[in-house]
Design a protein around this motif. Sequence first.
Motif, PDB file in Angstrom:
ATOM      1  N   SER A 128      -4.248   1.333 -12.052  1.00 40.11           N
ATOM      2  CA  SER A 128      -4.860   0.914 -10.786  1.00 40.11           C
ATOM      3  C   SER A 128      -4.176  -0.339 -10.253  1.00 40.11           C
ATOM      4  O   SER A 128      -3.406  -0.989 -10.963  1.00 40.11           O
ATOM      5  N   SER A 143       1.615   5.231  -7.811  1.00 36.63           N
ATOM      6  CA  SER A 143       0.449   5.992  -8.278  1.00 36.63           C
ATOM      7  C   SER A 143       0.838   7.257  -9.036  1.00 36.63           C
ATOM      8  O   SER A 143       0.065   7.756  -9.842  1.00 36.63           O
ATOM      9  N   ARG A 144       2.037   7.746  -8.825  1.00 41.03           N
ATOM     10  CA  ARG A 144       2.508   8.958  -9.503  1.00 41.03           C
ATOM     11  C   ARG A 144       3.259   8.652 -10.795  1.00 41.03           C
ATOM     12  O   ARG A 144       3.627   9.561 -11.531  1.00 41.03           O
ATOM     13  N   ARG A 162       0.839  -1.213   0.000  1.00 37.57           N
ATOM     14  CA  ARG A 162       0.000   0.000   0.000  1.00 37.57           C
ATOM     15  C   ARG A 162       0.866   1.252   0.000  1.00 37.57           C
ATOM     16  O   ARG A 162       0.597   2.210  -0.728  1.00 37.57           O
ATOM     17  N   ASP A 163       1.890   1.248   0.834  1.00 39.91           N
ATOM     18  CA  ASP A 163       2.813   2.371   0.925  1.00 39.91           C
ATOM     19  C   ASP A 163       3.476   2.629  -0.433  1.00 39.91           C
ATOM     20  O   ASP A 163       3.549   3.766  -0.905  1.00 39.91           O
ATOM     21  N   GLU A 167       0.807   3.990  -2.924  1.00 39.07           N
ATOM     22  CA  GLU A 167       0.344   5.341  -2.588  1.00 39.07           C
ATOM     23  C   GLU A 167       1.427   6.392  -2.773  1.00 39.07           C
ATOM     24  O   GLU A 167       1.166   7.483  -3.287  1.00 39.07           O
ATOM     25  N   LYS A 168       2.648   6.085  -2.358  1.00 38.00           N
ATOM     26  CA  LYS A 168       3.719   7.087  -2.368  1.00 38.00           C
ATOM     27  C   LYS A 168       4.485   7.160  -3.672  1.00 38.00           C
ATOM     28  O   LYS A 168       5.017   8.223  -4.006  1.00 38.00           O
TER      29      LYS A 168
END
Length: 98
Positions: A42, A35-36, A27-28, A31-32
Amino acid sequence: MINKQLNVIVRFELKEEELETLVSQIRDFFEKEVSRFPGFISAKIHQNQERTVLINYATWDSSESFQKFVMELASVSPIAKKIQAFNPKQDMVFEILL
């Protein structure tokens, strides 16, 4: 050539007590960092009932975007290196047809 979306499926076989740590790290990472990254669409994480198998399912806009991600981010990220310690198996990479 038309770029086709790509699903990358990564499988982890775990001890039950490792699951929460790995889920937190994935997840980390998504998210960090992921995703960028250009081309990422997804991701989903699935576990079996016994909590000993985790499947990470990610969708990319193209094979080229995914390969760039592997070379530029996944190979150098400290979070990715922690995830690699769980010995993931990249079972399959699929183009989406429908």
